[in-house]
Design a protein around this motif. Structure first.
Motif, PDB file in Angstrom:
ATOM      1  N   ASN A 119       0.838  -1.198   0.000  1.00 23.52           N
ATOM      2  CA  ASN A 119       0.000   0.000   0.000  1.00 23.52           C
ATOM      3  C   ASN A 119       0.874   1.249   0.000  1.00 23.52           C
ATOM      4  O   ASN A 119       2.096   1.166   0.003  1.00 23.52           O
ATOM      5  N   PRO A 153      -3.334   7.351   4.223  1.00 28.19           N
ATOM      6  CA  PRO A 153      -4.132   7.866   3.097  1.00 28.19           C
ATOM      7  C   PRO A 153      -4.218   9.390   3.106  1.00 28.19           C
ATOM      8  O   PRO A 153      -4.311  10.034   4.147  1.00 28.19           O
ATOM      9  N   ILE A 191      -5.017   5.936  -1.317  1.00 26.32           N
ATOM     10  CA  ILE A 191      -6.281   5.395  -0.799  1.00 26.32           C
ATOM     11  C   ILE A 191      -5.974   4.243   0.137  1.00 26.32           C
ATOM     12  O   ILE A 191      -5.085   3.426  -0.129  1.00 26.32           O
ATOM     13  N   LYS A 192      -6.702   4.155   1.212  1.00 24.77           N
ATOM     14  CA  LYS A 192      -6.468   3.098   2.192  1.00 24.77           C
ATOM     15  C   LYS A 192      -6.591   1.723   1.549  1.00 24.77           C
ATOM     16  O   LYS A 192      -7.535   1.424   0.820  1.00 24.77           O
ATOM     17  N   GLY A 193      -5.596   0.872   1.835  1.00 27.87           N
ATOM     18  CA  GLY A 193      -5.620  -0.502   1.335  1.00 27.87           C
ATOM     19  C   GLY A 193      -5.231  -0.640  -0.118  1.00 27.87           C
ATOM     20  O   GLY A 193      -5.338  -1.730  -0.687  1.00 27.87           O
ATOM     21  N   LYS A 194      -4.769   0.457  -0.743  1.00 26.42           N
ATOM     22  CA  LYS A 194      -4.390   0.431  -2.146  1.00 26.42           C
ATOM     23  C   LYS A 194      -2.957   0.942  -2.320  1.00 26.42           C
ATOM     24  O   LYS A 194      -2.456   1.714  -1.519  1.00 26.42           O
ATOM     25  N   GLY A 195      -2.324   0.529  -3.403  1.00 28.27           N
ATOM     26  CA  GLY A 195      -1.010   1.037  -3.758  1.00 28.27           C
ATOM     27  C   GLY A 195      -1.102   2.020  -4.904  1.00 28.27           C
ATOM     28  O   GLY A 195      -1.768   1.744  -5.908  1.00 28.27           O
ATOM     29  N   THR A 196      -0.484   3.177  -4.764  1.00 25.20           N
ATOM     30  CA  THR A 196      -0.432   4.169  -5.836  1.00 25.20           C
ATOM     31  C   THR A 196       0.909   4.044  -6.532  1.00 25.20           C
ATOM     32  O   THR A 196       1.955   4.239  -5.913  1.00 25.20           O
ATOM     33  N   HIS A 197       0.896   3.719  -7.824  1.00 25.43           N
ATOM     34  CA  HIS A 197       2.134   3.416  -8.554  1.00 25.43           C
ATOM     35  C   HIS A 197       2.599   4.649  -9.328  1.00 25.43           C
ATOM     36  O   HIS A 197       1.825   5.279 -10.041  1.00 25.43           O
TER      37      HIS A 197
END
Length: 396
Positions: free
Chosen positions: A207, A260, A283-289
């Motif tokens: 994340n 987040p 975003i919570k629980g997500k990875g921003t690439h």
């Protein structure tokens, strides 16, 4: 923690393909387990029993207080030094130390009564860990969890402080049990209490903000640590105190666990122009690439024009020395010597180029054959595929 990690290793080996967390971690991350860091202290009284185990090694040094922290620390013991060197080599994203003596989740700082810059992230993963344990058994793990020194006492030299300070790694300490040497009959219970909480914590590495850093022209790795620092969207710095990370020099990857929110992310290195990614949403629980390309600060074309006045050919007893000004070494990729027919005679690759040291050519080809006196041509290739050509006379 010793037996707990042995069970964790066994679980990873058996549950790959069944537990989605184990499968993703093995497929997408490098995971290292060190169940025992102080064998002399663990088996202080007997080689067959942990009764009488101590935090002190054979030199009577407390290895739990053997690490550097901001403004202090000492020369570590060999056991600690080996681990420090290993950590530096691998640039870990996250880490857990397991201990006994309390039942809580502790995060930096311990050397002072203060929170790290990422206190929101640490606080969130701390609460989620405690909740996951309580979901299995609400009657355990009920000591206060949070920033170690604020909740309990100043502890200078613990490993999680060192990891954030020196390696920019999110290290935490899990105190599994208030009993320091747990009876064998209840070890499995503690494994069941904490298994899911530990695996969910490991998954946090996917994340936040992550990606790759490369150069613009040849899409190659920069090959040097690139600092990745974060600023809040309101302009306030998020990375004043060791919480920035670095892109890995081997693969160009970077991982930045963060709470987040919306951030500006700056990629910087002394030899490259800064790259700023604005309004990056996490975003919570997500990875921003993020994929980032970096450009050298000084135009390679200008560098090569200047090079004419910063290269010299110095005869010596065995041949000739090719001396290049130190400022150009950052951009050098390869030096090739040709004969007047255009045939390659000798190649010096980047790994042969030592800063502040001239290249010594003794007249031998790449195959060890002797060349004759006469004119030769040196071609200097830069990391951006630009070339500089200069003829020279070789006389022995």
């Amino acid at each position: 923690g010793y037996v707990f990690l042995l069970r964790m290793i066994d679980y990873f080996l058996k549950e790959y393909g069944s537990d989605h967390r184990v499968t993703k971690l093995i497929d997408s991350a490098s995971i290292f387990f060190a169940p025992l860091l102080n064998p002399d202290g663990t088996y202080a009284e007997s080689d067959s029993s942990v009764q009488g185990a101590t935090r002190y090694n054979s030199r009577y040094v407390d290895l739990n207080r053997d690490y550097q922290y901001p403004g202090g620390g000492k020369n570590p013991q060999p056991e600690s030094r080996a681990l420090i060197d290993f950590q530096t080599q691998h640039r870990f994203v996250m880490s857990i130390d397991f201990h006994d003596g309390m039942e809580c989740f502790l995060y930096p700082w311990a050397y002072k009564a203060g929170h790290p810059n990422d206190k929101e992230w640490f606080g969130t993963v701390c609460r989620e860990y405690v909740d996951a344990v309580h979901k299995v058994n609400p009657n355990t793990f009920n000591d206060k969890s949070g920033s170690a020194a604020i909740l309990y006492y100043i502890a200078k030299g613990i490993r999680s402080d060192h990891q954030l300070y020196k390696d920019h790694c999110r290290g935490v300490t899990i105190e599994l049990s208030s009993v320091q040497v747990i009876d064998e009959s209840v070890l499995l219970k503690y494994w069941n209490y904490h298994k899911d909480a530990v695996l969910d914590f490991y998954m946090e590495m996917f994340n936040g903000i992550r990606g790759n850093v490369k150069t613009v022209k040849d899409n190659d790795l920069v090959g040097v640590p690139v600092k990745v620092s974060v600023t809040s969207s309101d302009g306030s710095s998020w990375d004043d105190e060791y919480s920035h990370v670095f892109a890995d020099t081997l693969h160009g990857n970077f991982y930045r666990p963060i709470h987040p929110g919306t951030y500006d992310v700056t990629f910087s290195h002394p030899d490259y122009a800064d790259v700023v990614k604005k309004n990056v949403v996490v975003i919570k629980g997500k990875g921003t690439h993020l994929d980032v390309n970096m450009t050298p600060k000084t135009s390679i074309d200008n560098i090569l024009q200047e090079l004419n006045n910063n290269i010299s050919f110095i005869p010596y007893q065995k041949g000739i020395k090719i001396s290049i000004s130190e400022k150009f070494h950052t951009y050098l990729k390869q030096i090739v010597i040709y004969n007047v027919k255009g045939m390659t005679v000798k190649t010096f690759k980047r790994e042969h180029l030592v800063r502040n040291s001239p290249i010594e050519w003794n007249g031998l080809t790449d195959y060890g054959k002797t060349t004759g006196n006469g004119y030769y041509i040196v071609k200097i290739k830069s990391t951006a595929h630009e070339e500089y050509v200069q003829p020279f006379m070789f006389i022995r």
